[in-house]
Design an enzyme around this catalytic site. Structure first.
Site, short mmCIF file in Angstrom:
data_model
loop_
_atom_site.label_atom_id
_atom_site.label_comp_id
_atom_site.label_asym_id
_atom_site.label_seq_id
_atom_site.Cartn_x
_atom_site.Cartn_y
_atom_site.Cartn_z
N GLN A 127 39.96 39.03 36.77
CA GLN A 127 40.09 40.03 37.83
C GLN A 127 41.43 39.82 38.53
O GLN A 127 41.66 38.76 39.10
CB GLN A 127 38.94 39.85 38.82
CG GLN A 127 38.96 40.78 40.02
CD GLN A 127 38.00 40.31 41.10
OE1 GLN A 127 37.63 39.14 41.14
NE2 GLN A 127 37.59 41.21 41.98
N GLY A 128 42.29 40.82 38.48
CA GLY A 128 43.59 40.73 39.14
C GLY A 128 43.61 41.61 40.38
O GLY A 128 44.17 42.72 40.36
N SER A 130 43.58 39.94 44.04
CA SER A 130 44.32 39.26 45.11
C SER A 130 45.79 39.07 44.75
O SER A 130 46.14 38.88 43.58
CB SER A 130 43.72 37.88 45.37
OG SER A 130 42.34 38.00 45.61
N SER A 162 40.61 33.80 38.52
CA SER A 162 39.77 32.90 37.74
C SER A 162 39.75 33.36 36.29
O SER A 162 39.74 34.57 36.02
CB SER A 162 38.34 32.90 38.27
OG SER A 162 38.32 32.66 39.66
N GLU A 245 30.15 42.49 42.44
CA GLU A 245 30.52 41.08 42.61
C GLU A 245 29.59 40.41 43.62
O GLU A 245 29.11 39.31 43.41
CB GLU A 245 31.98 40.99 43.10
CG GLU A 245 32.42 39.56 43.40
CD GLU A 245 33.92 39.44 43.66
OE1 GLU A 245 34.52 40.41 44.18
OE2 GLU A 245 34.48 38.38 43.34
N GLU A 369 34.06 35.41 56.88
CA GLU A 369 34.43 36.27 58.02
C GLU A 369 34.40 37.75 57.60
O GLU A 369 33.91 38.60 58.35
CB GLU A 369 35.83 35.90 58.53
CG GLU A 369 35.91 34.54 59.21
CD GLU A 369 35.83 33.36 58.23
OE1 GLU A 369 36.18 33.53 57.05
OE2 GLU A 369 35.38 32.27 58.64
#
Ligand SMILES: Cc1cc2nc3c(=O)[nH]c(=O)nc-3n(C[C@H](O)[C@H](O)[C@H](O)COP(=O)(O)OP(=O)(O)OC[C@H]3O[C@@H](n4cnc5c(N)ncnc54)[C@H](O)[C@@H]3O)c2cc1C
Lengths: 386, 361
Positions: A127-128, A130, A162, A245, A369
Site C-alpha cells: 500500500q503506497g 503515506s 509494509s 483496513e 488520535e
C-alpha cells in the site's frame, strides 16, 4: 441471539481445525513475522495451501475465486487460525485491502487480472499511501500522477510501506491535479512494482527488523488500464480501502490478542503465581479480550445485515492496539531484567520483540488520535476538530 | 452464531425507551429522588402491565415466558432512565428464590408483590440471621444490612442459618415487622436499609443444599443486571456530555471541537460499547444457563461499573461548573454508578476471582 455455532458453522470449524492440525508447518507455529528469505518462502507456500484448501477469500464472491460465504466464516477462520497459532495468509494487503477495493471499484478486466493471484499469493501487494509529508492527513499527498498519452507518469516518494520489498503490485494514491479542495484531484492507481523507475529501500524499525520501506517513483509509466475509479476520483476509492483496513480486521485483531493473552496467562502462571498486582492486571487483559471478542460478534451481526463495516472497526483497532501495548509491557515486567537481553528465542526474546513491535500498533492503520477523531465526529456527531 | 436482538426484542427496547422517556423526563428525577419513598409508586402496575415484572415468569404463572435477555433489555433501559423502584430487587435479587413458591410468581407478574434480598451484614459486626423452627412455622432472628429497596417492598428473601445450614426464607412485611430502618443513601433513588428480625414469622423457601445453588444463581443475575443497568447509565451520561459539547461555545467554537473534550467522549463511547458487549454476553449466558455464566457476570459487572463511573466523571468535567451543581441531573447518574460499583464487591475483587479461574493458585 445465540452464541453457539450452528450445525454448518460447527462442521466448518471442525474441518478447519483438523486441517490446521495436520497442515501447519512446524516452522510456522507460533509465527512472529515474515522476516528473512526462509520465512518468506515458507509463507508463500503456506498461503498457496490456504488458497487451495479454499480458506483464502472466504467472503469474496465465487466468480472471483472466493468461497462466497457469509462474514461469520471469516470470523471462524480467524479464530481457528489464532487457536492453532498459525500465520495468516501472506497477502494481508492484497486480501484485506487491494482485493476488496478492486471488487468494489474495479472493471471486469481488472477483477479477472488481479483477484485470483491475490488469493493464491502468486502476487503480493503493498500500500503506497503515506508520504514523508502526508501521514494522518492522507488527502495532502503530493506524489504526482500525470496522464501522458495512453499512460500515467508517476513521480514522488512513499514511505512506511509494509511488504513493499517483496511486493509485486502497489495500490497508490497520488495527486493528478492541484485543487482548492484537497480531496479532489486525487487518483488511485495499481502500480507494477517491477516497472522501471520504482526503487524500494527497506527501513529498519524499532525492533531491528525491516518490514516496511520507502518507495521512490521516478518517471514510472503506468498503463491507463491500471486506473481504479476515475481520474480525480481517488479519494472515494481510498476510503473503501481504509474502511476495509480498519473495518474487517477486528477478528484478526481479537485472534492475535487471544494468542497473546493465552501466552501471558502461561507466563504469569510460571513466573508470578501469587503476585496480586500482576494477577489483577492479567485479569484486566482477559476481560478486555472478552469485551473485544463480543464487540466483534455484535459488529459481525451488523455487517451481515448491512454489508458494510461499521464504526466498530475503529473501536476494535483502538482498543486492540492499546491492549497489546499494555499486555506486552506487563509480560516484560514479569520477566524482569532478563527481557533486556536480545539473544535467544525463548520467552524473554519473544516478549521483548512483541513489546517493541506493539509500539507501532497505535500508529499504523490510523493513529489512535485519528481513530478518536473518527469516533467523535462520525459516530458521536461532534464538530470537526480541524 | 448470532449476537443480535430479534425484532421482538428490539420492539421491547423501543417500547421501554419511549415509555420511560415520557414518564421520567430528566426534570422529574429530583422530585422523585427527594420524595418520601424515593419511588413513583403508581408506576409499578404499569410496569406489570407492560409485562416487565413477569418477563421471565412462565405463561402458565401469568408471566410472559421470556428470558433474562428480555429482562436485560429492561434493566438497561431502566438504568438509562434512572428508574427508582424495586425492579432490581424483585426481578434480579428475589425472583430466583421466589421460584420455590409458585403462588408468589403470579403475584410478581401481576405487580401485586415485590421483594428484596436481605443478606446478613457484610460489615464488621458479622451479625447474621438465624432460623428456628416453631411448630409448623419458622422464626427469624438477626440483622440484615445494606438491603436495597427494603423500605419499598412487601417481603424479604433471607438467607438464614437453620439447623442444617444456610437456607432461604421468606419474611413478609406485616404490622411494621420486621423492623426496617432506611439509611440516608447517597443514591436517593436506590436506598439501602438495615432490617432487624426479632422472631419474625417466615416460611422456608429452600433448605440447605438447594439454597446454596439459588444463592449463587441470584448473585449471577444481580451482577449481570447491574452490568446492564450500568450500560444504561453510561450511555445516558455520554449522551448528555455529547449534547453539551455540541451546544456550549467557548473561545468562539463549540467545546466539542477541542480534542481534550471530544477524545474524552470518544473514550466513553468505546468503553460503553465494550461494557455493552460484556453485559449482553453475561445476559445470554444466564438465560441459557451457560457454563461461563459466572465468569461472564463477574467480568461484565467489574468492567461496566467502572465504565459507568468513568462515563459520569467525564460528563461532569465536560459540563464545567454546571456539572458540579445539585440542580443538574448528572450527579444522580454518577451516584447510581457508584452504587452499582459498590454492590457485591469492587472490580478488583471480581478480577481476583477471574485471576483465580484463569491462573489458578
Ligand atoms: C508498522 C507500520 C506499518 C505501516 N504500513 C504502512 C503501509 O503499508 N502503507 C502506508 O501507506 N502507510 C503505512 N504506515 C504509515 C501509517 O499509516 C502512518 O504512520 C500514520 O498514518 C501516521 O502518519 P505519520 O507517521 O505521518 O504521523 P503524523 O500524521 O505526522 O502524526 C504524528 C502524531 O500527530 C498526531 N496527529 C496528527 N494529526 C492529528 C490530528 N488531526 N489530531 C490529533 N492528533 C493528530 C498523530 O496521532 C501522531 O501521534 C505504517 C506505519 C507503521 C507504524
Amino acid at each position: 441471539m445465540d452464541l453457539r455455532d450452528g450445525p454448518e458453522e460447527a462442521a466448518f470449524r471442525r474441518t478447519l481445525r483438523a486441517w490446521l492440525e495436520a497442515k501447519v508447518p512446524a516452522g510456522l507455529r507460533g509465527f512472529r513475522g515474515w522476516s528473512g528469505p526462509a520465512a518468506l518462502a515458507l509463507g508463500r507456500d503456506w498461503s498457496k495451501r490456504l488458497a487451495e484448501a479454499g480458506y483464502a477469500g472466504l467472503t469474496w464472491p465465487k466468480e472471483y475465486g472466493g468461497a462466497g460465504r457469509p462474514w461469520r466464516y471469516q470470523a471462524l477462520y480467524l479464530e481457528e487460525l489464532a487457536r492453532a497459532e498459525a500465520p495468516q495468509h501472506l497477502g494481508v494487503i492484497g486480501l484485506g485491502m487491494a482485493g476488496p477495493t478492486i471488487i468494489a471499484h474495479g472493471r471486469p478486466d481488472q477483477k479477472a487480472r488481479y483477484l485470483a493471484k491475490i488469493l493464491s499469493a502468486e502476487e503480493i501487494w503493498c500500500q503506497g499511501f503515506s508520504e514523508p509529508g502526508s501521514g494522518s492527513d492522507l488527502a495532502s499527498v503530493r506524489t504526482r500522477v500525470e496522464l501522458v498519452g495512453d499512460h500515467f507518469v508517476v513521480n514522488g516518494q512513499k514511505v512506511w510501506s509494509s511488504y513493499a520489498h517483496i511486493a509485486d503490485r502497489c495500490i497508490l494514491l497520488g495527486r493528478s491535479a492541484t485543487t482548492d479542495e484537497k480531496h479532489e484531484g486525487l487518483t488511485y492507481l495499481i502500480v507494477d512494482m517491477k516497472s522501471p523507475g520504482v526503487e524500494v529501500r527497506p527501513l529498519r524499525q524499532i525492533t531491528g527488523e525491516a518490514e516496511f520501506n520507502e518507495i521512490f517513483f521516478t518517471d514510472v509509466e503506468v498503463p491507463k488500464a491500471n486506473l481504479l475509479g476515475e481520474v480525480g476520483g481517488g479519494w472515494r476509492v481510498a476510503m473503501t480501502t481504509l474502511s476495509h483496513e480498519r473495518g474487517t480486521f477486528g477478528f484478526a485483531l481479537a485472534g492475535a490478542l487471544d494468542v497473546a493473552v493465552r501466552k501471558l496467562v502461561a507466563l504469569a502462571r510460571e513466573r508470578a503465581g501469587a503476585d496480586a498486582l500482576v494477577r489483577d492486571r492479567v485479569a484486566r487483559e482477559w476481560i478486555d479480550l472478552q469485551a473485544l471478542r463480543y464487540t466483534n460478534y455484535r459488529a459481525l451481526a451488523r455487517l451481515e445485515r448491512t454489508g458494510v463495516p461499521g464504526p466498530e472497526g475503529s473501536v476494535a483497532k483502538l482498543r486492540w492496539s492499546e491492549a497489546n501495548q499494555r499486555l506486552t509491557k506487563l509480560a516484560i515486567e514479569i520477566i524482569g531484567r532478563e527481557a533486556q537481553v536480545a539473544d535467544g528465542d525463548g520467552a524473554p526474546a519473544y516478549w521483548r520483540h512483541q513489546q517493541l513491535r506493539s509500539r507501532g500498533n497505535t500508529i499504523e492503520a490510523g493513529t489512535s488520535e485519528i481513530l478518536r477523531n473518527i469516533i467523535a465526529e462520525r459516530v458521536l456527531g461532534l464538530p470537526r476538530s480541524r | 452464531m448470532d449476537f443480535s436482538f430479534s425484532p421482538e426484542q428490539d420492539q421491547l427496547r423501543t417500547q421501554a425507551r419511549s415509555f420511560l422517556e415520557k414518564r421520567y423526563p430528566l426534570a422529574r428525577l429530583a422530585e422523585i429522588a427527594t420524595s418520601a419513598d424515593g419511588w413513583d409508586r403508581a408506576s409499578w402496575p404499569e410496569l406489570a402491565r407492560l409485562g416487565w415484572t413477569g418477563a421471565s415468569i412462565s405463561e402458565a404463572q401469568g408471566g410472559a415466558g421470556l428470558s433474562f435477555v428480555e429482562e436485560g433489555i429492561v434493566f438497561e433501559e431502566l438504568g438509562r432512565a434512572l428508574y427508582a423502584g424495586p425492579y432490581f430487587s424483585t426481578v434480579a435479587l428475589a425472583l430466583p428464590a421466589l421460584g420455590c413458591a409458585p403462588d408468589l410468581l403470579a403475584k410478581v407478574a401481576s405487580g401485586a408483590f415485590t421483594a428484596t434480598f436481605a443478606s446478613p451484614a457484610a460489615n464488621a459486626s458479622g451479625a447474621a440471621v438465624d432460623g428456628r423452627r416453631d411448630g409448623d412455622r419458622w422464626l427469624l432472628r438477626g440483622e440484615a444490612d445494606l438491603v436495597p429497596d427494603a423500605g419499598l417492598v412487601e417481603a424479604f428473601v433471607v438467607p438464614a442459618r437453620g439447623p442444617d445450614g444456610i437456607g432461604l426464607y421468606l419474611a413478609e412485611r406485616r404490622d411494621a415487622r420486621p423492623l426496617v430502618r432506611v439509611l440516608d443513601t447517597v443514591d436517593a433513588t436506590r436506598r439501602l436499609a438495615r432490617v432487624t428480625f426479632e422472631d419474625d414469622d417466615a416460611r422456608l423457601l429452600a433448605a440447605p443444599p438447594a439454597a446454596a445453588k439459588i444463592i449463587a444463581a441470584t448473585r449471577r443475575r444481580a451482577l449481570a443486571a447491574l452490568a446492564l443497568e450500568a450500560v444504561g447509565v453510561a450511555s445516558r451520561a455520554l449522551a448528555l456530555g455529547v449534547e453539551h459539547a455540541k451546544s456550549r461555545e467557548q473561545f468562539g467554537r463549540p467545546i466539542g471541537a477541542y480534542q481534550a473534550v471530544s477524545h474524552k467522549l470518544a473514550d466513553t463511547y468505546v468503553e460503553t460499547e465494550l461494557a455493552r458487549s460484556l453485559a449482553y454476553w453475561a445476559a445470554w449466558c444466564i438465560a441459557e444457563d451457560d457454563g461461563e455464566a459466572e465468569l461472564a457476570a463477574s467480568a461484565a459487572k467489574a468492567y461496566a461499573a467502572e465504565a459507568a463511573v468513568a462515563a459520569c466523571e467525564r460528563a461532569i468535567q465536560v459540563h464545567g461548573g454546571m456539572g458540579f451543581t445539585w440542580d443538574h441531573p448528572l450527579h444522580r447518574y454518577y451516584k447510581r454508578a457508584l452504587w452499582i460499583e459498590s454492590f457485591d464487591r469492587s472490580g478488583a475483587a471480581h478480577r481476583a476471582d477471574i485471576a483465580q479461574a484463569i491462573l489458578g493458585g
